[in-house]
Design an enzyme around this catalytic site. Structure first.
Site, PDB file in Angstrom:
ATOM      1  N   LEU A 147       0.883  -1.154   0.000  1.00 32.48           N
ATOM      2  CA  LEU A 147       0.000   0.000   0.000  1.00 32.48           C
ATOM      3  C   LEU A 147       0.924   1.208   0.000  1.00 32.48           C
ATOM      4  O   LEU A 147       1.821   1.313   0.843  1.00 32.48           O
ATOM      5  CB  LEU A 147      -0.909   0.005   1.237  1.00 32.48           C
ATOM      6  CG  LEU A 147      -2.247   0.750   1.132  1.00 32.48           C
ATOM      7  CD1 LEU A 147      -3.105   0.188   0.002  1.00 32.48           C
ATOM      8  CD2 LEU A 147      -3.009   0.665   2.443  1.00 32.48           C
ATOM      9  N   ASP A 148       0.756   2.097  -0.978  1.00 35.43           N
ATOM     10  CA  ASP A 148       1.659   3.246  -1.095  1.00 35.43           C
ATOM     11  C   ASP A 148       1.710   4.038   0.199  1.00 35.43           C
ATOM     12  O   ASP A 148       0.725   4.102   0.951  1.00 35.43           O
ATOM     13  CB  ASP A 148       1.198   4.180  -2.219  1.00 35.43           C
ATOM     14  CG  ASP A 148       1.217   3.509  -3.582  1.00 35.43           C
ATOM     15  OD1 ASP A 148       1.902   2.478  -3.718  1.00 35.43           O
ATOM     16  OD2 ASP A 148       0.541   4.011  -4.492  1.00 35.43           O
ATOM     17  N   ARG A 149       2.832   4.669   0.435  1.00 36.11           N
ATOM     18  CA  ARG A 149       3.032   5.417   1.675  1.00 36.11           C
ATOM     19  C   ARG A 149       1.928   6.456   1.900  1.00 36.11           C
ATOM     20  O   ARG A 149       1.436   6.630   3.015  1.00 36.11           O
ATOM     21  CB  ARG A 149       4.401   6.106   1.651  1.00 36.11           C
ATOM     22  CG  ARG A 149       4.721   6.879   2.927  1.00 36.11           C
ATOM     23  CD  ARG A 149       6.120   7.456   2.878  1.00 36.11           C
ATOM     24  NE  ARG A 149       6.462   8.106   4.133  1.00 36.11           N
ATOM     25  CZ  ARG A 149       7.657   8.633   4.401  1.00 36.11           C
ATOM     26  NH1 ARG A 149       8.624   8.581   3.502  1.00 36.11           N
ATOM     27  NH2 ARG A 149       7.888   9.207   5.571  1.00 36.11           N
ATOM     28  N   THR A 151      -1.086   6.476   0.631  1.00 35.35           N
ATOM     29  CA  THR A 151      -2.428   5.903   0.578  1.00 35.35           C
ATOM     30  C   THR A 151      -2.823   5.413   1.960  1.00 35.35           C
ATOM     31  O   THR A 151      -2.024   4.783   2.654  1.00 35.35           O
ATOM     32  CB  THR A 151      -2.481   4.732  -0.414  1.00 35.35           C
ATOM     33  OG1 THR A 151      -2.086   5.194  -1.708  1.00 35.35           O
ATOM     34  CG2 THR A 151      -3.880   4.148  -0.502  1.00 35.35           C
ATOM     35  N   ARG A 248      -3.501   5.151  -9.847  1.00 39.49           N
ATOM     36  CA  ARG A 248      -2.952   6.473 -10.154  1.00 39.49           C
ATOM     37  C   ARG A 248      -2.488   6.562 -11.606  1.00 39.49           C
ATOM     38  O   ARG A 248      -2.756   7.553 -12.307  1.00 39.49           O
ATOM     39  CB  ARG A 248      -1.794   6.784  -9.195  1.00 39.49           C
ATOM     40  CG  ARG A 248      -2.224   6.840  -7.731  1.00 39.49           C
ATOM     41  CD  ARG A 248      -1.060   6.638  -6.782  1.00 39.49           C
ATOM     42  NE  ARG A 248      -0.080   7.697  -6.897  1.00 39.49           N
ATOM     43  CZ  ARG A 248       1.086   7.688  -6.254  1.00 39.49           C
ATOM     44  NH1 ARG A 248       1.418   6.676  -5.467  1.00 39.49           N
ATOM     45  NH2 ARG A 248       1.933   8.687  -6.402  1.00 39.49           N
TER      46      ARG A 248
END
Length: 320
Positions: A147-149, A151, A248
Protein backbone atom coordinates in the site's frame (compact mmCIF):
# COMPACT_ATOMS: atom_id res chain seq x y z
CA UNK A 1 28.62 -25.64 -1.68
CA UNK A 2 25.17 -25.05 -0.14
CA UNK A 3 22.31 -27.05 -1.59
CA UNK A 4 18.74 -27.44 -0.37
CA UNK A 5 15.19 -27.96 -1.61
CA UNK A 6 12.39 -25.36 -1.39
CA UNK A 7 9.64 -26.42 1.00
CA UNK A 8 5.97 -25.36 1.03
CA UNK A 9 6.60 -22.53 3.51
CA UNK A 10 8.74 -20.65 0.97
CA UNK A 11 6.58 -21.10 -2.13
CA UNK A 12 5.88 -17.83 -3.96
CA UNK A 13 8.76 -15.90 -2.40
CA UNK A 14 11.16 -13.99 -4.67
CA UNK A 15 14.63 -15.54 -4.87
CA UNK A 16 16.44 -12.37 -3.71
CA UNK A 17 14.13 -11.96 -0.68
CA UNK A 18 14.52 -15.64 0.20
CA UNK A 19 18.32 -15.39 0.12
CA UNK A 20 18.31 -12.23 2.27
CA UNK A 21 16.07 -13.98 4.81
CA UNK A 22 18.05 -17.22 4.84
CA UNK A 23 21.46 -15.52 5.01
CA UNK A 24 20.87 -12.20 6.83
CA UNK A 25 24.57 -11.76 7.68
CA UNK A 26 25.71 -11.85 4.05
CA UNK A 27 26.01 -8.38 2.47
CA UNK A 28 23.05 -7.71 0.16
CA UNK A 29 25.35 -6.46 -2.60
CA UNK A 30 27.29 -9.72 -2.42
CA UNK A 31 24.08 -11.80 -2.75
CA UNK A 32 23.11 -9.90 -5.91
CA UNK A 33 26.65 -10.24 -7.29
CA UNK A 34 26.46 -14.01 -6.77
CA UNK A 35 23.16 -14.20 -8.63
CA UNK A 36 24.57 -12.05 -11.44
CA UNK A 37 27.74 -14.17 -11.75
CA UNK A 38 25.76 -17.46 -11.83
CA UNK A 39 26.96 -18.61 -8.40
CA UNK A 40 23.33 -19.09 -7.38
CA UNK A 41 21.36 -21.58 -9.45
CA UNK A 42 17.81 -22.91 -9.33
CA UNK A 43 17.44 -26.49 -10.59
CA UNK A 44 20.88 -26.17 -12.12
CA UNK A 45 19.92 -23.15 -14.24
CA UNK A 46 20.91 -19.51 -14.04
CA UNK A 47 18.71 -17.68 -11.53
CA UNK A 48 17.06 -14.25 -11.63
CA UNK A 49 16.57 -12.10 -8.49
CA UNK A 50 12.85 -11.60 -9.16
CA UNK A 51 11.91 -15.19 -10.00
CA UNK A 52 9.30 -16.81 -7.72
CA UNK A 53 10.28 -20.01 -5.95
CA UNK A 54 8.27 -23.20 -6.48
CA UNK A 55 7.96 -26.15 -4.10
CA UNK A 56 10.62 -28.72 -4.94
CA UNK A 57 13.05 -26.22 -6.53
CA UNK A 58 16.67 -27.08 -5.72
CA UNK A 59 18.87 -24.10 -4.84
CA UNK A 60 22.65 -24.39 -5.12
CA UNK A 61 24.91 -21.64 -3.79
CA UNK A 62 28.65 -21.69 -4.37
CA UNK A 63 30.59 -21.38 -1.11
CA UNK A 64 29.80 -22.01 2.54
CA UNK A 65 27.69 -19.73 4.72
CA UNK A 66 30.79 -18.92 6.80
CA UNK A 67 32.71 -17.82 3.69
CA UNK A 68 29.79 -15.74 2.46
CA UNK A 69 29.34 -14.05 5.82
CA UNK A 70 32.99 -13.00 5.77
CA UNK A 71 32.57 -11.29 2.39
CA UNK A 72 33.67 -7.67 2.54
CA UNK A 73 30.76 -5.52 3.69
CA UNK A 74 30.78 -2.07 2.05
CA UNK A 75 29.61 0.93 4.05
CA UNK A 76 26.31 1.01 2.17
CA UNK A 77 25.57 -2.53 3.38
CA UNK A 78 26.27 -1.87 7.04
CA UNK A 79 23.09 -2.17 9.06
CA UNK A 80 21.60 1.21 10.02
CA UNK A 81 21.13 2.10 13.67
CA UNK A 82 17.95 0.68 15.17
CA UNK A 83 14.88 2.87 14.56
CA UNK A 84 13.45 4.84 17.45
CA UNK A 85 10.74 3.04 19.44
CA UNK A 86 7.13 3.45 18.33
CA UNK A 87 3.91 3.60 20.33
CA UNK A 88 1.89 0.49 19.36
CA UNK A 89 -1.27 2.04 20.85
CA UNK A 90 -1.42 4.21 17.70
CA UNK A 91 -2.04 1.11 15.58
CA UNK A 92 -5.67 0.88 14.45
CA UNK A 93 -6.54 -2.82 14.23
CA UNK A 94 -9.66 -3.64 12.23
CA UNK A 95 -9.56 -7.41 12.86
CA UNK A 96 -7.14 -9.92 14.33
CA UNK A 97 -6.98 -13.65 14.87
CA UNK A 98 -4.27 -16.27 15.22
CA UNK A 99 -3.46 -16.10 11.50
CA UNK A 100 -3.59 -12.46 10.47
CA UNK A 101 -4.21 -8.82 11.30
CA UNK A 102 -6.04 -6.20 9.25
CA UNK A 103 -4.72 -2.72 10.01
CA UNK A 104 -6.01 0.75 9.08
CA UNK A 105 -2.81 2.38 7.79
CA UNK A 106 -2.74 6.19 7.93
CA UNK A 107 -1.47 8.28 5.04
CA UNK A 108 2.22 9.10 5.43
CA UNK A 109 3.18 5.82 7.10
CA UNK A 110 5.46 3.65 4.97
CA UNK A 111 4.85 -0.09 5.06
CA UNK A 112 8.57 -1.01 4.98
CA UNK A 113 11.86 0.77 5.40
CA UNK A 114 13.38 1.99 2.15
CA UNK A 115 15.16 4.92 0.56
CA UNK A 116 15.19 7.68 3.19
CA UNK A 117 12.81 5.71 5.47
CA UNK A 118 14.50 4.28 8.56
CA UNK A 119 11.73 3.87 11.10
CA UNK A 120 8.14 4.47 12.09
CA UNK A 121 6.93 1.99 9.47
CA UNK A 122 3.88 -0.24 9.64
CA UNK A 123 6.24 -3.16 10.21
CA UNK A 124 7.70 -1.39 13.26
CA UNK A 125 4.25 -0.72 14.73
CA UNK A 126 2.97 -4.26 14.11
CA UNK A 127 6.02 -5.92 15.65
CA UNK A 128 5.99 -3.54 18.63
CA UNK A 129 2.32 -4.38 19.18
CA UNK A 130 2.87 -8.14 18.96
CA UNK A 131 6.06 -8.09 21.04
CA UNK A 132 7.55 -11.57 21.58
CA UNK A 133 4.63 -13.08 19.63
CA UNK A 134 5.77 -11.29 16.47
CA UNK A 135 8.04 -14.24 15.63
CA UNK A 136 6.74 -17.80 15.48
CA UNK A 137 8.59 -20.82 14.12
CA UNK A 138 11.27 -18.61 12.56
CA UNK A 139 8.67 -16.42 10.79
CA UNK A 140 8.18 -12.77 11.76
CA UNK A 141 4.82 -11.08 11.19
CA UNK A 142 4.92 -9.15 7.90
CA UNK A 143 2.58 -7.23 5.56
CA UNK A 144 1.02 -9.52 2.97
CA UNK A 145 0.75 -6.89 0.20
CA UNK A 146 1.66 -3.30 -0.70
CA UNK A 147 0.00 0.00 0.00
CA UNK A 148 1.66 3.25 -1.09
CA UNK A 149 3.03 5.42 1.68
CA UNK A 150 0.56 8.25 1.00
CA UNK A 151 -2.43 5.90 0.58
CA UNK A 152 -4.55 5.20 3.66
CA UNK A 153 -6.71 2.20 4.41
CA UNK A 154 -6.82 -1.55 4.92
CA UNK A 155 -3.65 -3.61 4.75
CA UNK A 156 -3.29 -7.27 5.75
CA UNK A 157 -0.49 -8.65 7.92
CA UNK A 158 0.40 -12.35 8.02
CA UNK A 159 1.20 -13.58 11.54
CA UNK A 160 2.21 -17.11 10.51
CA UNK A 161 4.23 -18.47 7.60
CA UNK A 162 1.31 -20.55 6.20
CA UNK A 163 -0.78 -17.35 6.13
CA UNK A 164 1.94 -15.57 4.15
CA UNK A 165 2.14 -18.48 1.69
CA UNK A 166 -1.67 -18.31 1.30
CA UNK A 167 -1.68 -14.55 0.72
CA UNK A 168 1.25 -14.75 -1.69
CA UNK A 169 -0.75 -17.20 -3.75
CA UNK A 170 -4.00 -15.21 -3.83
CA UNK A 171 -2.29 -11.87 -4.43
CA UNK A 172 -0.21 -13.39 -7.24
CA UNK A 173 -2.95 -15.45 -8.89
CA UNK A 174 -6.30 -15.05 -7.13
CA UNK A 175 -6.45 -11.24 -6.85
CA UNK A 176 -8.55 -10.56 -3.74
CA UNK A 177 -11.30 -7.97 -4.20
CA UNK A 178 -10.04 -4.52 -3.20
CA UNK A 179 -12.03 -1.29 -3.37
CA UNK A 180 -10.61 2.22 -3.20
CA UNK A 181 -12.06 5.73 -2.97
CA UNK A 182 -10.30 8.49 -4.87
CA UNK A 183 -10.90 12.10 -5.90
CA UNK A 184 -9.92 12.93 -9.48
CA UNK A 185 -9.73 16.00 -11.65
CA UNK A 186 -12.58 16.85 -14.02
CA UNK A 187 -16.00 15.51 -14.87
CA UNK A 188 -16.19 11.83 -15.83
CA UNK A 189 -17.76 11.14 -19.26
CA UNK A 190 -20.18 8.51 -17.87
CA UNK A 191 -21.27 6.92 -14.59
CA UNK A 192 -18.87 3.97 -14.71
CA UNK A 193 -16.21 2.43 -16.87
CA UNK A 194 -13.26 0.07 -17.24
CA UNK A 195 -9.63 0.99 -17.90
CA UNK A 196 -7.95 -1.97 -19.58
CA UNK A 197 -4.46 -0.66 -20.26
CA UNK A 198 -1.18 -2.60 -19.88
CA UNK A 199 1.39 -0.89 -17.67
CA UNK A 200 5.17 -1.05 -17.84
CA UNK A 201 6.67 -3.17 -15.05
CA UNK A 202 7.49 -0.63 -12.37
CA UNK A 203 10.62 -2.26 -10.92
CA UNK A 204 12.14 -3.73 -14.07
CA UNK A 205 15.91 -3.43 -13.98
CA UNK A 206 17.92 -1.59 -16.63
CA UNK A 207 19.64 -4.88 -17.48
CA UNK A 208 16.27 -6.55 -18.06
CA UNK A 209 15.04 -3.68 -20.24
CA UNK A 210 18.21 -3.85 -22.34
CA UNK A 211 17.88 -7.62 -22.73
CA UNK A 212 14.17 -7.98 -23.54
CA UNK A 213 12.71 -4.49 -23.81
CA UNK A 214 10.08 -2.91 -21.57
CA UNK A 215 7.92 -5.58 -19.94
CA UNK A 216 4.26 -4.58 -20.28
CA UNK A 217 1.89 -6.13 -17.73
CA UNK A 218 -1.87 -6.61 -18.00
CA UNK A 219 -3.76 -4.13 -15.82
CA UNK A 220 -7.52 -3.63 -15.37
CA UNK A 221 -9.24 -0.98 -13.22
CA UNK A 222 -13.01 -0.59 -12.85
CA UNK A 223 -14.38 2.78 -11.70
CA UNK A 224 -17.76 4.13 -10.70
CA UNK A 225 -18.79 7.71 -9.94
CA UNK A 226 -19.91 8.20 -6.34
CA UNK A 227 -20.34 11.99 -6.55
CA UNK A 228 -19.61 14.47 -9.34
CA UNK A 229 -19.11 18.21 -9.78
CA UNK A 230 -17.91 20.24 -12.73
CA UNK A 231 -14.38 20.32 -11.24
CA UNK A 232 -13.84 16.89 -9.70
CA UNK A 233 -15.30 13.43 -9.17
CA UNK A 234 -15.27 11.05 -6.23
CA UNK A 235 -14.76 7.54 -7.62
CA UNK A 236 -15.03 4.04 -6.24
CA UNK A 237 -12.38 1.87 -7.91
CA UNK A 238 -11.75 -1.87 -7.92
CA UNK A 239 -8.67 -3.46 -9.43
CA UNK A 240 -8.50 -6.84 -11.12
CA UNK A 241 -4.70 -6.74 -11.16
CA UNK A 242 -2.24 -5.47 -8.58
CA UNK A 243 0.31 -3.37 -10.46
CA UNK A 244 2.38 -0.72 -8.69
CA UNK A 245 0.50 2.63 -8.53
CA UNK A 246 -2.11 1.07 -10.84
CA UNK A 247 -5.08 3.32 -10.04
CA UNK A 248 -2.95 6.47 -10.15
CA UNK A 249 -1.29 5.54 -13.46
CA UNK A 250 -4.54 4.41 -15.07
CA UNK A 251 -6.55 7.50 -14.12
CA UNK A 252 -3.92 9.95 -15.32
CA UNK A 253 -3.72 7.96 -18.58
CA UNK A 254 -7.42 8.68 -19.24
CA UNK A 255 -7.08 12.36 -18.34
CA UNK A 256 -8.36 12.30 -14.74
CA UNK A 257 -5.35 12.41 -12.40
CA UNK A 258 -5.80 11.70 -8.70
CA UNK A 259 -5.94 14.82 -6.52
CA UNK A 260 -2.79 15.35 -4.46
CA UNK A 261 -0.70 12.94 -6.55
CA UNK A 262 2.80 14.45 -6.53
CA UNK A 263 4.27 11.81 -8.85
CA UNK A 264 1.74 11.43 -11.67
CA UNK A 265 -0.77 14.18 -11.02
CA UNK A 266 -1.65 17.62 -12.39
CA UNK A 267 0.51 19.98 -10.33
CA UNK A 268 -1.59 23.10 -11.01
CA UNK A 269 -4.75 21.22 -10.01
CA UNK A 270 -3.00 19.96 -6.86
CA UNK A 271 -2.02 23.52 -5.85
CA UNK A 272 -5.57 24.73 -6.42
CA UNK A 273 -7.12 21.86 -4.46
CA UNK A 274 -4.73 22.41 -1.58
CA UNK A 275 -5.47 26.15 -1.44
CA UNK A 276 -9.27 25.92 -1.82
CA UNK A 277 -10.18 22.56 -0.27
CA UNK A 278 -7.26 22.00 2.12
CA UNK A 279 -6.05 18.72 0.59
CA UNK A 280 -2.53 18.04 1.93
CA UNK A 281 -2.12 14.41 0.89
CA UNK A 282 -2.87 11.93 -1.88
CA UNK A 283 -6.64 11.41 -2.11
CA UNK A 284 -6.61 7.62 -2.31
CA UNK A 285 -8.10 5.38 0.37
CA UNK A 286 -8.28 1.57 0.44
CA UNK A 287 -11.72 1.19 2.03
CA UNK A 288 -12.49 -2.50 1.56
CA UNK A 289 -10.85 -5.87 0.97
CA UNK A 290 -12.44 -9.29 0.52
CA UNK A 291 -10.36 -12.46 0.66
CA UNK A 292 -10.46 -16.19 1.57
CA UNK A 293 -9.19 -16.84 5.09
CA UNK A 294 -5.87 -18.76 5.19
CA UNK A 295 -7.23 -21.29 7.69
CA UNK A 296 -10.33 -22.56 5.88
CA UNK A 297 -10.97 -20.32 2.83
CA UNK A 298 -14.10 -18.76 4.36
CA UNK A 299 -14.90 -15.33 2.93
CA UNK A 300 -13.64 -12.41 5.01
CA UNK A 301 -14.56 -8.77 4.37
CA UNK A 302 -12.78 -5.90 6.11
CA UNK A 303 -13.78 -2.25 5.69
CA UNK A 304 -12.61 1.07 7.10
CA UNK A 305 -14.28 4.47 6.61
CA UNK A 306 -12.68 7.40 4.86
CA UNK A 307 -10.46 9.39 7.26
CA UNK A 308 -11.73 12.72 8.55
CA UNK A 309 -9.19 14.82 6.64
CA UNK A 310 -10.55 13.46 3.34
CA UNK A 311 -14.17 13.96 4.41
CA UNK A 312 -13.34 17.59 5.20
CA UNK A 313 -11.96 18.04 1.67
CA UNK A 314 -15.17 16.64 0.16
CA UNK A 315 -17.29 19.01 2.27
CA UNK A 316 -15.30 22.02 1.05
CA UNK A 317 -15.60 20.73 -2.52
CA UNK A 318 -19.41 20.35 -2.08
CA UNK A 319 -19.08 16.62 -2.76
CA UNK A 320 -20.32 15.40 0.63
Amino acid sequence: MIEYRIEADTVGMRLDKHLRKRMPNVPVSHLFKMIRTKKVRVNGKRAQPEQLLVEGDVLTIRGTEEQLTLAERPKSDRPPPPPPPVDPSRLVILMEDDWLMAVDKPSGMAVHTGSGITGGTLVDYVRAYLGPKATRNDFTASPAHRLDRETSGVILVAKRRPAMVHFTEIFTHGHPKKRYLTLVKGKMPKDSGVIDLPLAEHQQTAESKARRGVNMQEAVTRWKVVRQSSEAALLSCTIETGRTHQIRRHLVAVGHPVAGDKKYGDFAFNRDVRARWGLKRLFLHAERIEFPHPEDDRKVVVETPMPSELKDVLKRAALL
